[in-house]
Design a protein around this motif. Structure first.
Motif, PDB file in Angstrom:
ATOM      1  N   MET A  21       0.830  -1.212   0.000  1.00  0.00           N
ATOM      2  CA  MET A  21       0.000   0.000   0.000  1.00  0.00           C
ATOM      3  C   MET A  21       0.863   1.260   0.000  1.00  0.00           C
ATOM      4  SD  MET A  21      -3.371  -0.820   2.297  1.00  0.00           S
ATOM      5  CE  MET A  21      -2.566  -1.324   3.800  1.00  0.00           C
ATOM      6  N   ILE A  26      -0.867   4.911  -0.830  1.00  0.00           N
ATOM      7  CA  ILE A  26      -2.061   4.998   0.021  1.00  0.00           C
ATOM      8  C   ILE A  26      -1.680   5.672   1.348  1.00  0.00           C
ATOM      9  CG2 ILE A  26      -3.877   3.647   1.168  1.00  0.00           C
ATOM     10  CD1 ILE A  26      -3.873   3.317  -1.886  1.00  0.00           C
ATOM     11  N   LYS A  41     -12.498 -13.055  -1.659  1.00  0.00           N
ATOM     12  CA  LYS A  41     -12.386 -13.033  -3.126  1.00  0.00           C
ATOM     13  C   LYS A  41     -13.513 -13.868  -3.687  1.00  0.00           C
ATOM     14  CE  LYS A  41      -8.345 -11.165  -4.003  1.00  0.00           C
ATOM     15  NZ  LYS A  41      -8.194  -9.814  -4.505  1.00  0.00           N
ATOM     16  N   ILE A  52     -13.374 -10.886 -11.127  1.00  0.00           N
ATOM     17  CA  ILE A  52     -12.731 -11.030  -9.817  1.00  0.00           C
ATOM     18  C   ILE A  52     -13.239  -9.917  -8.918  1.00  0.00           C
ATOM     19  CG2 ILE A  52     -10.569 -11.053  -8.512  1.00  0.00           C
ATOM     20  CD1 ILE A  52      -9.151 -12.202 -10.852  1.00  0.00           C
ATOM     21  N   ARG A  59     -15.355  -1.705   1.702  1.00  0.00           N
ATOM     22  CA  ARG A  59     -15.331  -1.330   0.292  1.00  0.00           C
ATOM     23  C   ARG A  59     -15.159  -2.594  -0.537  1.00  0.00           C
ATOM     24  NH1 ARG A  59     -11.262   3.515  -0.563  1.00  0.00           N
ATOM     25  NH2 ARG A  59     -12.954   4.733   0.330  1.00  0.00           N
ATOM     26  N   TYR A  61     -14.049  -4.119  -4.543  1.00  0.00           N
ATOM     27  CA  TYR A  61     -13.370  -3.796  -5.806  1.00  0.00           C
ATOM     28  C   TYR A  61     -13.584  -4.953  -6.771  1.00  0.00           C
ATOM     29  CZ  TYR A  61      -9.860  -2.728  -9.271  1.00  0.00           C
ATOM     30  OH  TYR A  61      -9.248  -2.461 -10.468  1.00  0.00           O
ATOM     31  N   PHE A  63     -13.651  -6.211 -11.123  1.00  0.00           N
ATOM     32  CA  PHE A  63     -13.453  -5.919 -12.548  1.00  0.00           C
ATOM     33  C   PHE A  63     -13.581  -7.219 -13.322  1.00  0.00           C
ATOM     34  CE2 PHE A  63      -9.247  -7.700 -13.121  1.00  0.00           C
ATOM     35  CZ  PHE A  63      -8.788  -7.754 -11.819  1.00  0.00           C
ATOM     36  N   GLY A  77     -11.370   3.170  -5.770  1.00  0.00           N
ATOM     37  CA  GLY A  77     -11.478   2.847  -4.355  1.00  0.00           C
ATOM     38  C   GLY A  77     -10.208   2.260  -3.770  1.00  0.00           C
ATOM     39  N   HIS A 109      -2.346 -15.165  -9.334  1.00  0.00           N
ATOM     40  CA  HIS A 109      -3.200 -16.068  -8.555  1.00  0.00           C
ATOM     41  C   HIS A 109      -2.881 -17.503  -8.939  1.00  0.00           C
ATOM     42  CE1 HIS A 109      -6.258 -14.036  -6.209  1.00  0.00           C
ATOM     43  NE2 HIS A 109      -6.573 -13.221  -7.195  1.00  0.00           N
ATOM     44  N   LEU A 120       0.583  -9.784  -4.816  1.00  0.00           N
ATOM     45  CA  LEU A 120       0.344  -8.449  -5.361  1.00  0.00           C
ATOM     46  C   LEU A 120       1.676  -7.713  -5.297  1.00  0.00           C
ATOM     47  CD1 LEU A 120      -2.719  -7.685  -3.088  1.00  0.00           C
ATOM     48  CD2 LEU A 120      -2.895  -7.737  -5.578  1.00  0.00           C
TER      49      LEU A 120
HETATM   50  C1  VL7 Z   1      -7.214  -5.420  -3.917  1.00  0.00           C
HETATM   51  C2  VL7 Z   1      -5.701  -3.856  -1.032  1.00  0.00           C
HETATM   52  C3  VL7 Z   1      -5.081  -1.558  -0.840  1.00  0.00           C
HETATM   53  C4  VL7 Z   1      -6.017   0.656  -1.023  1.00  0.00           C
HETATM   54  C5  VL7 Z   1      -9.125   0.330   0.543  1.00  0.00           C
HETATM   55  C6  VL7 Z   1      -9.106  -1.090   1.001  1.00  0.00           C
HETATM   56  C7  VL7 Z   1     -10.208  -1.884   0.374  1.00  0.00           C
HETATM   57  C8  VL7 Z   1     -10.912  -4.158  -0.236  1.00  0.00           C
HETATM   58  O1  VL7 Z   1      -6.161  -5.923  -6.589  1.00  0.00           O
HETATM   59  C9  VL7 Z   1      -6.377  -6.780  -5.798  1.00  0.00           C
HETATM   60  O2  VL7 Z   1      -6.572  -8.066  -6.164  1.00  0.00           O
HETATM   61  C10 VL7 Z   1      -6.466  -8.443  -7.510  1.00  0.00           C
HETATM   62  C11 VL7 Z   1      -6.283  -9.926  -7.557  1.00  0.00           C
HETATM   63  O3  VL7 Z   1      -7.363 -10.588  -6.944  1.00  0.00           O
HETATM   64  C12 VL7 Z   1      -7.734  -8.113  -8.215  1.00  0.00           C
HETATM   65  O4  VL7 Z   1      -7.786  -6.759  -8.382  1.00  0.00           O
HETATM   66  C13 VL7 Z   1      -6.363  -6.565  -4.317  1.00  0.00           C
HETATM   67  C14 VL7 Z   1      -7.181  -5.228  -2.446  1.00  0.00           C
HETATM   68  C15 VL7 Z   1      -5.786  -5.041  -1.896  1.00  0.00           C
HETATM   69  C16 VL7 Z   1      -5.042  -2.725  -1.747  1.00  0.00           C
HETATM   70  C17 VL7 Z   1      -5.318  -0.297  -1.553  1.00  0.00           C
HETATM   71  C18 VL7 Z   1      -6.654   0.602   0.322  1.00  0.00           C
HETATM   72  C19 VL7 Z   1      -8.066   1.088   0.259  1.00  0.00           C
HETATM   73  C20 VL7 Z   1      -9.781  -3.297   0.240  1.00  0.00           C
HETATM   74  C21 VL7 Z   1     -11.330  -3.921  -1.645  1.00  0.00           C
END
Ligand code: VL7
Length: 135
Positions: A21, A26, A41, A52, A59, A61, A63, A77, A109, A120
């Motif tokens: 991060m 961040i 996940k 995924i 929050r 995420y 895509f 986000g 993965h 990551l």
């Molecule tokens: C994504 C944390 C921290 C910013 C918010 C925290 C919210 C929950 O990219 C990722 O995985 C890939 C592979 O599966 C798919 O995109 C990991 C979470 C990792 C990154 C960044 C903190 C702000 C966390 C969504």
């Protein structure tokens, strides 16, 4: 044929999420929140399209993409950057390169011992996560 990544997975452990991060720029208050979250996940596949989702109480995420087809990713986000991303299979690993402002950024993965593994990485920092299957 690699073991399927599809399913619902709950995080078991995570190393160096903090370093990852920081590499993404961040801020400290957001990092504190993110470190406390229990991530899930959800990986789905319909025909050649994958989705995924990274889910948490704070929050989400998500895509979608096709393997071997570059796509525009907006890390909404998370660090809110735009990347040209490409997912491919390298042996049993699904690997993504996220080309953009941050150098040497991506993830991988794979399945090992019935667990979902995730690396990551960004600008020399690697976060490693392991998930167990819950559905
Ligand atoms: C994504 C944390 C921290 C910013 C918010 C925290 C919210 C929950 O990219 C990722 O995985 C890939 C592979 O599966 C798919 O995109 C990991 C979470 C990792 C990154 C960044 C903190 C702000 C966390 C969504």
């Amino acid at each position: 044929m690699p073991a399927s990544l599809c399913g619902t997975w709950e995080i078991l452990n995570s190393t160096n999420l903090e370093g990852y991060m920081i590499a993404l720029g961040i801020g400290s208050s957001m990092r504190k929140i993110a470190l406390k979250l229990k991530q899930h996940k959800v990986i789905e596949q319909v025909n050649d399209k994958y989705v995924i989702k990274t889910l948490s109480t704070f929050r989400n995420y998500a895509f979608s993409f096709r393997v071997d087809e570059e796509f525009d990713e907006h890390t909404k986000g998370l660090d809110n950057r735009n990347c040209k991303s490409l997912v491919t299979w390298k042996g049993n690993r699904m690997v993504c390169i996220q080309n953009g402002e941050k150098k040497n950024r991506g993830w991988a993965h794979w399945i090992e011992d019935d667990k979902l593994h995730l690396e990551l990485y960004c600008e020399g920092q690697t976060c490693k996560q392991v998930f167990k299957r819950v559905a």
